[in-house]
Structure formats: structure tokens, C-alpha cells
Design a protein around this motif. Sequence first.
Motif, PDB file in Angstrom:
ATOM      1  N   TYR A  37      -5.607   6.742  -5.848  1.00  0.00           N
ATOM      2  CA  TYR A  37      -5.941   7.710  -4.800  1.00  0.00           C
ATOM      3  C   TYR A  37      -6.510   8.970  -5.436  1.00  0.00           C
ATOM      4  O   TYR A  37      -6.033  10.085  -5.190  1.00  0.00           O
ATOM      5  CB  TYR A  37      -4.704   7.984  -3.936  1.00  0.00           C
ATOM      6  N   PHE A  38      -7.546   8.794  -6.217  1.00  0.00           N
ATOM      7  CA  PHE A  38      -8.181   9.873  -6.974  1.00  0.00           C
ATOM      8  C   PHE A  38      -8.789  10.943  -6.084  1.00  0.00           C
ATOM      9  O   PHE A  38      -8.994  12.071  -6.509  1.00  0.00           O
ATOM     10  CB  PHE A  38      -9.267   9.303  -7.896  1.00  0.00           C
ATOM     11  N   ASP A  39      -9.072  10.608  -4.833  1.00  0.00           N
ATOM     12  CA  ASP A  39      -9.750  11.543  -3.937  1.00  0.00           C
ATOM     13  C   ASP A  39      -8.804  12.254  -2.972  1.00  0.00           C
ATOM     14  O   ASP A  39      -9.241  12.866  -2.020  1.00  0.00           O
ATOM     15  CB  ASP A  39     -10.852  10.816  -3.163  1.00  0.00           C
ATOM     16  N   GLY A  40      -7.534  12.177  -3.227  1.00  0.00           N
ATOM     17  CA  GLY A  40      -6.588  12.898  -2.385  1.00  0.00           C
ATOM     18  C   GLY A  40      -5.306  12.128  -2.171  1.00  0.00           C
ATOM     19  O   GLY A  40      -5.191  10.960  -2.516  1.00  0.00           O
ATOM     20  N   LYS A  41      -4.362  12.808  -1.577  1.00  0.00           N
ATOM     21  CA  LYS A  41      -3.053  12.216  -1.311  1.00  0.00           C
ATOM     22  C   LYS A  41      -3.195  11.074  -0.304  1.00  0.00           C
ATOM     23  O   LYS A  41      -3.845  11.230   0.729  1.00  0.00           O
ATOM     24  CB  LYS A  41      -2.116  13.295  -0.769  1.00  0.00           C
ATOM     25  N   PRO A  42      -2.570   9.920  -0.586  1.00  0.00           N
ATOM     26  CA  PRO A  42      -2.675   8.804   0.353  1.00  0.00           C
ATOM     27  C   PRO A  42      -1.841   9.038   1.605  1.00  0.00           C
ATOM     28  O   PRO A  42      -0.939   9.871   1.634  1.00  0.00           O
ATOM     29  CB  PRO A  42      -2.121   7.625  -0.448  1.00  0.00           C
ATOM     30  N   GLU A  43      -2.170   8.282   2.614  1.00  0.00           N
ATOM     31  CA  GLU A  43      -1.437   8.301   3.874  1.00  0.00           C
ATOM     32  C   GLU A  43      -0.414   7.175   3.845  1.00  0.00           C
ATOM     33  O   GLU A  43      -0.707   6.071   3.385  1.00  0.00           O
ATOM     34  CB  GLU A  43      -2.443   8.084   5.004  1.00  0.00           C
ATOM     35  N   VAL A  44       0.778   7.416   4.343  1.00  0.00           N
ATOM     36  CA  VAL A  44       1.785   6.364   4.492  1.00  0.00           C
ATOM     37  C   VAL A  44       1.519   5.680   5.830  1.00  0.00           C
ATOM     38  O   VAL A  44       1.336   6.352   6.852  1.00  0.00           O
ATOM     39  CB  VAL A  44       3.217   6.943   4.456  1.00  0.00           C
ATOM     40  N   ILE A  45       1.453   4.358   5.808  1.00  0.00           N
ATOM     41  CA  ILE A  45       1.235   3.597   7.048  1.00  0.00           C
ATOM     42  C   ILE A  45       2.340   2.557   7.186  1.00  0.00           C
ATOM     43  O   ILE A  45       3.010   2.208   6.217  1.00  0.00           O
ATOM     44  CB  ILE A  45      -0.151   2.914   7.082  1.00  0.00           C
ATOM     45  N   ASP A  46       2.493   2.044   8.401  1.00  0.00           N
ATOM     46  CA  ASP A  46       3.535   1.043   8.580  1.00  0.00           C
ATOM     47  C   ASP A  46       3.055  -0.317   8.077  1.00  0.00           C
ATOM     48  O   ASP A  46       1.855  -0.564   7.939  1.00  0.00           O
ATOM     49  CB  ASP A  46       4.045   0.996  10.023  1.00  0.00           C
ATOM     50  N   PHE A  47       4.005  -1.160   7.801  1.00  0.00           N
ATOM     51  CA  PHE A  47       3.716  -2.459   7.212  1.00  0.00           C
ATOM     52  C   PHE A  47       2.817  -3.312   8.101  1.00  0.00           C
ATOM     53  O   PHE A  47       1.926  -4.005   7.608  1.00  0.00           O
ATOM     54  CB  PHE A  47       5.022  -3.202   6.901  1.00  0.00           C
ATOM     55  N   ASP A  48       3.025  -3.275   9.409  1.00  0.00           N
ATOM     56  CA  ASP A  48       2.213  -4.096  10.317  1.00  0.00           C
ATOM     57  C   ASP A  48       0.733  -3.732  10.212  1.00  0.00           C
ATOM     58  O   ASP A  48      -0.128  -4.614  10.209  1.00  0.00           O
ATOM     59  CB  ASP A  48       2.686  -3.945  11.766  1.00  0.00           C
ATOM     60  N   LEU A  49       0.421  -2.444  10.126  1.00  0.00           N
ATOM     61  CA  LEU A  49      -0.973  -2.034   9.979  1.00  0.00           C
ATOM     62  C   LEU A  49      -1.521  -2.478   8.629  1.00  0.00           C
ATOM     63  O   LEU A  49      -2.637  -3.008   8.546  1.00  0.00           O
ATOM     64  CB  LEU A  49      -1.114  -0.518  10.140  1.00  0.00           C
ATOM     65  N   ALA A  50      -0.746  -2.310   7.556  1.00  0.00           N
ATOM     66  CA  ALA A  50      -1.191  -2.747   6.228  1.00  0.00           C
ATOM     67  C   ALA A  50      -1.478  -4.245   6.223  1.00  0.00           C
ATOM     68  O   ALA A  50      -2.522  -4.695   5.731  1.00  0.00           O
ATOM     69  CB  ALA A  50      -0.128  -2.401   5.182  1.00  0.00           C
ATOM     70  N   ARG A  51      -0.568  -5.008   6.779  1.00  0.00           N
ATOM     71  CA  ARG A  51      -0.744  -6.470   6.845  1.00  0.00           C
ATOM     72  C   ARG A  51      -1.996  -6.821   7.653  1.00  0.00           C
ATOM     73  O   ARG A  51      -2.785  -7.684   7.258  1.00  0.00           O
ATOM     74  CB  ARG A  51       0.498  -7.113   7.457  1.00  0.00           C
ATOM     75  N   ASP A  52      -2.189  -6.136   8.769  1.00  0.00           N
ATOM     76  CA  ASP A  52      -3.357  -6.428   9.614  1.00  0.00           C
ATOM     77  C   ASP A  52      -4.670  -6.096   8.915  1.00  0.00           C
ATOM     78  O   ASP A  52      -5.662  -6.804   9.084  1.00  0.00           O
ATOM     79  CB  ASP A  52      -3.271  -5.653  10.930  1.00  0.00           C
ATOM     80  N   ILE A  53      -4.691  -5.034   8.136  1.00  0.00           N
ATOM     81  CA  ILE A  53      -5.914  -4.672   7.412  1.00  0.00           C
ATOM     82  C   ILE A  53      -6.244  -5.743   6.384  1.00  0.00           C
ATOM     83  O   ILE A  53      -7.388  -6.201   6.295  1.00  0.00           O
ATOM     84  CB  ILE A  53      -5.773  -3.287   6.748  1.00  0.00           C
ATOM     85  N   VAL A  54      -5.248  -6.176   5.622  1.00  0.00           N
ATOM     86  CA  VAL A  54      -5.516  -7.173   4.582  1.00  0.00           C
ATOM     87  C   VAL A  54      -5.849  -8.525   5.192  1.00  0.00           C
ATOM     88  O   VAL A  54      -6.897  -9.111   4.884  1.00  0.00           O
ATOM     89  CB  VAL A  54      -4.331  -7.287   3.594  1.00  0.00           C
TER      90      VAL A  54
END
Length: 160
Positions: free
Chosen positions: A65-82
Motif C-alpha cells: 500500500y505504497f500510495d496510502g493507508k489501506p482500507e479495512v473491508i469485510d471478508f464477504d466483499l474481499a471474497r466477492d472481489i477475488v
Amino acid sequence: METITCYINRDWKGMGHARMTITRQSGKEFVAAIFLVDLYCLGVKDVMGGIHKRTMFQAMLPAVYFDGKPEVIDFDLARDIVWGGVQYARSLGFEPPSEFEGEKYLLGVETTPQNNIIFGGPAGKPLYVVGPQDIPENIIQSLEERLGKDGFQVVYPDEF
């Protein structure tokens, strides 16, 4: 009890790519993986897994995350993106890299995305952004065979 934490770059929607980290911890057991997902065309482009020490993971975060602090997201959204990225890319004839096989267990069973994530480029069709590790001729040929010459867009790095 297992704890799952997911991080993503804050500009993922506007940039069309997600740099996502997923960690799971149960007691002293810790595991993490990093997924690079191209939402515009190629789906999962890269995976770095096998991270079993929290200190190693924390040391890697500034580079991811060289361009800034990352956002915390819920697992369901992470799974859906991948999984959504994998499914979209497969519809275009592309498979995730072989490293994905060893890390997909972090995502659980493949599912159809439930969140309103838009895959494809801003013009409503695939947008292939040529990456430094890509062989663009092969990808463009595959897209042309599947979609025709006007069925997608291509952007080269020097056009940014």
C-alpha cells in the motif's frame, strides 16, 4: 475463534485494480496472502502467499500500500472481489496464475459475488491495461478471438 482481516487500496474502484490482503488468525496460527485483482479485464493477476508470520506481513504492508493507508473491508466483499475477478476473466478466456491454487482456500468456496462490484472497463467493455509482466500480443489476440476487434479497449503504460 478465527479472526479474518482484509485490507484493500482505497482507490480500487476508480483505478480498476485491487491490491488486497487477507489474513486469518486462530490462536497462534497466522496466515496471509496478497491478491492483485484487475477488475477491468484479467481478474487475478498475481498472488503472493505463504506468509505465516505476522511480523513479516506487517513489514510488507507499506510496500503493498505504497500510495496510502489501506482500507479495512469485510471478508464477504474481499471474497466477492477475488472470485468475481476470476469469474469475469474466465468469461474472457483468462485463468488466474498458478499461485492462486495454493491460496484460494483463504477465500473459502467459490461463490457468485453478492456485492455490486462492476467488472469491465468504464466504457462497459473489457479494458486491458498492459502490465510490465504481460505479453500483450497474446492477450490482445485472445480478446480479439473472443470479442472481435471492437469488443474491448487497450491502454499501454505510456498512454497514462
